[in-house]
Motif scaffolding. Structure first.
Motif, PDB file in Angstrom:
ATOM      1  N   PHE A 175     -10.913 -33.499 -21.956  1.00  0.00           N
ATOM      2  CA  PHE A 175     -11.209 -34.016 -20.626  1.00  0.00           C
ATOM      3  C   PHE A 175     -10.917 -35.505 -20.608  1.00  0.00           C
ATOM      4  N   SER A 176     -10.140 -35.905 -19.601  1.00  0.00           N
ATOM      5  CA  SER A 176      -9.841 -37.329 -19.460  1.00  0.00           C
ATOM      6  C   SER A 176      -9.465 -37.586 -18.014  1.00  0.00           C
ATOM      7  N   TYR A 177      -9.639 -38.819 -17.567  1.00  0.00           N
ATOM      8  CA  TYR A 177      -9.331 -39.166 -16.195  1.00  0.00           C
ATOM      9  C   TYR A 177      -7.863 -38.834 -15.910  1.00  0.00           C
ATOM     10  N   ALA A 178      -7.595 -38.224 -14.745  1.00  0.00           N
ATOM     11  CA  ALA A 178      -6.269 -37.674 -14.445  1.00  0.00           C
ATOM     12  C   ALA A 178      -5.176 -38.732 -14.326  1.00  0.00           C
ATOM     13  N   LEU A 179      -5.548 -39.932 -13.929  1.00  0.00           N
ATOM     14  CA  LEU A 179      -4.570 -41.020 -13.788  1.00  0.00           C
ATOM     15  C   LEU A 179      -4.771 -42.037 -14.909  1.00  0.00           C
ATOM     16  N   GLY A 180      -3.822 -42.113 -15.798  1.00  0.00           N
ATOM     17  CA  GLY A 180      -3.868 -43.141 -16.838  1.00  0.00           C
ATOM     18  C   GLY A 180      -4.277 -42.605 -18.186  1.00  0.00           C
ATOM     19  N   LYS A 181      -5.537 -42.215 -18.314  1.00  0.00           N
ATOM     20  CA  LYS A 181      -6.013 -41.743 -19.613  1.00  0.00           C
ATOM     21  C   LYS A 181      -5.310 -40.460 -20.033  1.00  0.00           C
ATOM     22  N   ALA A 182      -5.130 -39.547 -19.082  1.00  0.00           N
ATOM     23  CA  ALA A 182      -4.475 -38.275 -19.410  1.00  0.00           C
ATOM     24  C   ALA A 182      -3.067 -38.516 -19.949  1.00  0.00           C
ATOM     25  N   GLN A 183      -2.327 -39.438 -19.343  1.00  0.00           N
ATOM     26  CA  GLN A 183      -0.956 -39.706 -19.783  1.00  0.00           C
ATOM     27  C   GLN A 183      -0.954 -40.446 -21.124  1.00  0.00           C
ATOM     28  N   ARG A 184      -1.979 -41.274 -21.341  1.00  0.00           N
ATOM     29  CA  ARG A 184      -2.070 -41.961 -22.634  1.00  0.00           C
ATOM     30  C   ARG A 184      -2.331 -40.948 -23.747  1.00  0.00           C
ATOM     31  N   VAL A 185      -3.176 -39.961 -23.443  1.00  0.00           N
ATOM     32  CA  VAL A 185      -3.444 -38.895 -24.411  1.00  0.00           C
ATOM     33  C   VAL A 185      -2.159 -38.118 -24.697  1.00  0.00           C
ATOM     34  N   LEU A 186      -1.446 -37.760 -23.613  1.00  0.00           N
ATOM     35  CA  LEU A 186      -0.196 -37.003 -23.776  1.00  0.00           C
ATOM     36  C   LEU A 186       0.817 -37.752 -24.639  1.00  0.00           C
ATOM     37  N   ALA A 187       0.941 -39.049 -24.406  1.00  0.00           N
ATOM     38  CA  ALA A 187       1.918 -39.851 -25.144  1.00  0.00           C
ATOM     39  C   ALA A 187       1.479 -40.040 -26.600  1.00  0.00           C
ATOM     40  N   GLY A 188       0.195 -39.841 -26.873  1.00  0.00           N
ATOM     41  CA  GLY A 188      -0.325 -40.143 -28.200  1.00  0.00           C
ATOM     42  C   GLY A 188      -0.449 -38.952 -29.140  1.00  0.00           C
ATOM     43  N   VAL A 189      -0.557 -37.725 -28.582  1.00  0.00           N
ATOM     44  CA  VAL A 189      -0.758 -36.561 -29.454  1.00  0.00           C
ATOM     45  C   VAL A 189       0.566 -36.098 -30.080  1.00  0.00           C
ATOM     46  N   ASP A 190       0.446 -35.281 -31.112  1.00  0.00           N
ATOM     47  CA  ASP A 190       1.611 -34.715 -31.791  1.00  0.00           C
ATOM     48  C   ASP A 190       1.980 -33.404 -31.094  1.00  0.00           C
ATOM     49  N   ALA A 191       2.990 -33.485 -30.214  1.00  0.00           N
ATOM     50  CA  ALA A 191       3.336 -32.339 -29.366  1.00  0.00           C
ATOM     51  C   ALA A 191       3.923 -31.166 -30.153  1.00  0.00           C
ATOM     52  N   SER A 192       4.194 -31.361 -31.455  1.00  0.00           N
ATOM     53  CA  SER A 192       4.745 -30.250 -32.242  1.00  0.00           C
ATOM     54  C   SER A 192       3.649 -29.252 -32.644  1.00  0.00           C
ATOM     55  N   ILE A 193       2.384 -29.597 -32.419  1.00  0.00           N
ATOM     56  CA  ILE A 193       1.290 -28.701 -32.841  1.00  0.00           C
ATOM     57  C   ILE A 193       1.262 -27.420 -31.999  1.00  0.00           C
ATOM     58  N   GLY A 194       1.554 -27.547 -30.716  1.00  0.00           N
ATOM     59  CA  GLY A 194       1.523 -26.359 -29.856  1.00  0.00           C
ATOM     60  C   GLY A 194       1.873 -26.712 -28.422  1.00  0.00           C
ATOM     61  N   PRO A 195       1.811 -25.716 -27.523  1.00  0.00           N
ATOM     62  CA  PRO A 195       2.118 -25.989 -26.111  1.00  0.00           C
ATOM     63  C   PRO A 195       1.052 -26.909 -25.494  1.00  0.00           C
ATOM     64  N   ILE A 196       1.478 -27.705 -24.514  1.00  0.00           N
ATOM     65  CA  ILE A 196       0.523 -28.560 -23.799  1.00  0.00           C
ATOM     66  C   ILE A 196       0.468 -28.129 -22.347  1.00  0.00           C
ATOM     67  N   ARG A 197      -0.736 -27.834 -21.890  1.00  0.00           N
ATOM     68  CA  ARG A 197      -0.940 -27.364 -20.517  1.00  0.00           C
ATOM     69  C   ARG A 197      -1.819 -28.372 -19.776  1.00  0.00           C
TER      70      ARG A 197
END
Ligand SMILES: [Zn+2]
Length: 335
Positions: A175-197
């Motif tokens: 859970f993260s604020y939809a504007l800003g924090k969510a995109q920071r989380v997306l840019a920071g995680v390792d997307a090779s672990i699995g699908p992101i929804r």
């Protein structure tokens, strides 16, 4: 900085919010006004109803979406004459398009930080300190207890948690604020672990970030089809209390916020994990920002303003809280 000239205050509080009479504009007004300068698109700063808006070029699409108004953009660092003042916007490092506002009249400079952080964030331009005589600074986390861990460590923890969830066949929900924090989380995680929804509110903001050229890993809305076990889901906090969660199967949940540093907040939120990830300055960043501004007067706003003002007075600066309509700490959702 040279000594502040003793003239009428350049910015004052009007019934609609922070006002510059010499330039006839408001900054992040609480009520509709003739001309609003907007620091960034979060809903407590960008409100609908004003006749004209000005914001940093990078944030125009977001502020338009939030206010429904006609929004003019200027590039960071570009000066604009407004009445008897010169105005410019500088990167605040808070979210895409967030700006620090610099106002100058006859050699006297005021700076309004809006929300800001000095931590590096690949989804927005890095905060730049701006020299001034008077600094109006937010202090949402203005207490010595707030010291953010290194973001790379936080993302390493988040990746490990997601991997563990995937290994158990669970969906990991952040859970993260939809504007800003969510995109920071997306840019920071390792997307090779699995699908992101994503939740629809997050996906709408992802589109605006991608349109502005911010690199984010591929995502698809939860509503577009079955959520595979092992997926990472990013959703605003309000979604956690809605029937929407039933689409996610067996979940483990987390909250990404500076508030996760406070004992008991994670339990209050009823999530399994808390990740300390904030888009605001912590205590050391606040002190650095004030020192680098060279300000002789500091007007703290939003947060522990009394404590912060006293601290700066003890350091020999002039300081008193700037009253705002919202004296309490903002909702977690806004952080
Ligand atoms: Zn904000």
């Amino acid at each position: 900085m040279s000594k502040r000239p003793s003239m009428a205050e350049l910015l004052t509080i009007s019934p609609a919010g922070l006002y510059c009479e010499a330039g006839d504009f408001h900054i992040d007004p609480w009520k509709p006004v003739a001309r609003a300068v907007i620091t960034h698109g979060h809903s407590d700063h960008a409100r609908p109803g004003s006749a004209a808006y000005l914001t940093a070029e990078r944030g125009v699409a977001i502020v338009e979406a939030r206010t429904g108004g006609a929004v003019e953009g200027i590039a960071y660092g570009e000066s604009q004459r407004m009445g008897n003042v010169t105005l410019s916007l500088h990167p605040a490092g808070h979210i895409l398009g967030s700006a620090v506002v610099r106002v100058e009249r006859d050699g006297e400079v005021w700076v309004v930080t809006g929300d800001y952080k000095a931590d590096p964030d690949p989804t927005c331009a890095q905060f730049e300190p701006v020299r001034c005589h008077t600094l109006i600074t937010e202090c949402t986390f203005g207490l010595p207890i707030y010291r953010w861990p290194d973001a790379s460590e936080v993302f390493a923890q988040m990746n490990a948690w997601w991997r563990a969830a995937a290994a158990e066949g669970k969906t990991a929900v952040v859970f993260s604020y939809a504007l800003g924090k969510a995109q920071r989380v997306l840019a920071g995680v390792d997307a090779s672990i699995g699908p992101i929804r994503t939740h629809g509110a997050v996906e709408a903001m992802n589109d605006r970030y991608r349109s502005a050229g911010v690199a984010l890993p591929p995502t698809s809305p939860v509503m577009s089809g079955r959520v595979e076990p092992g997926s990472l889901v990013i959703a605003p906090p309000s979604a956690g209390r809605s029937p929407w969660m039933r689409r996610l199967g067996d979940t483990t949940t987390a909250f990404a916020s500076g508030w996760m540093m406070v004992r008991g907040r994670r339990r209050q939120r009823s999530v399994d994990r808390g990740f300390v990830l904030s888009d605001h300055v912590d205590w050391p960043q606040l002190l650095d920002a004030v020192a680098e501004s060279g300000a002789e007067r500091v007007l703290p706003t939003h947060g522990n303003t009394e404590v912060v003002a006293r601290w700066f007075r003890e350091q020999g600066l002039e300081s008193q809280p700037l009253p705002t309509r919202f004296s309490a700490t903002p909702e977690d959702d806004e952080e």
